[in-house]
Design an enzyme around this catalytic site. Sequence first.
Site: not given
Ligand code: NAD
Length: 256
Positions: A138, A151
């Site tokens: 991130s 985080y």
């Molecule tokens: P999201 O909530 O849409 O997806 C998260 C995924 O992780 C889902 O499939 C969920 O079921 C799974 N998950 C959650 N807890 C879990 C566990 N204990 N075991 C197995 N699976 C689990 O979120 P996203 O935004 O797509 O995030 C995905 C990644 O991207 C994360 O690592 C997040 O930190 C990173 N990220 C997101 C953003 C953003 O703006 N959305 C920005 C930077 C980084």
Amino acid sequence: MLKGKTALVTGSTSGIGLGMAMAMARQGANIVLNGFGDIEAARAQVAALGVRVGYHGADMSKPDQIEAMMAYAASEFGGVDVLVNNAGIQHVAEIDQFPVERWDAIISINLSSAFHTMRLALPTMKSRGWGRIINVASVHGLVASTAKSAYVAAKHGIVGLTKVAALETATTGVTVNAICPGWVLTPLVQKQVDARAQRDGIDNEAAKRALLAEKEPSMQFTTPEELAELALFFCSPAANNVRGVAWAMDGGWTAQ
Ligand code: NAD
């Protein structure tokens, strides 16, 4: 590009992970999905691309379940060629208000899970002389924000872990890199939009604009599809010597 290979994407039932799984499938990779929620919808979307799709419901906070998932990928798919460590959660509160249980959950899901999948995937990748590990970090792996202690700590940690793994594999055909997205409008961020709307008494659109205006100069969300294209670049022959980078796709967030 990935025909005959297997990609395992953690947290791939929604958001960025599902986008990564779809992009790898379009390149011909068989896919192992993981995560919670609407598993059948995710499976159907990826299977429609004509590749073999498996699923393992390991909870990324549990090392024994991660071991079972990696054993499943080995026995059902012959191992993992592309590993995308993507599963992640968020909790927003200042340090003196931060629930201890949320701290532990974020560190285990957003950071330690990647150590476990990597330690279990690397022997096969090294013995085959090819592998790609992509860690979804991130902008919070590079800079901080208030109220996101766990985080930010986990994401800085995974950037460091990426660098160590890249050095340990530097003379092999295995590369390890991180992607650092800014705001992406997934369920994880929609929760923060909702909280902003409620706190400031504004509607959903105004809350999204406020979130972007605070951090992201482009005033645009990055999309899972754009992030997936970067992951595909890391998988391509042109990226053979891209090792240990933490590549931001953040609309200028970290350029400030
Ligand atoms: P999201 O909530 O849409 O997806 C998260 C995924 O992780 C889902 O499939 C969920 O079921 C799974 N998950 C959650 N807890 C879990 C566990 N204990 N075991 C197995 N699976 C689990 O979120 P996203 O935004 O797509 O995030 C995905 C990644 O991207 C994360 O690592 C997040 O930190 C990173 N990220 C997101 C953003 C953003 O703006 N959305 C920005 C930077 C980084």
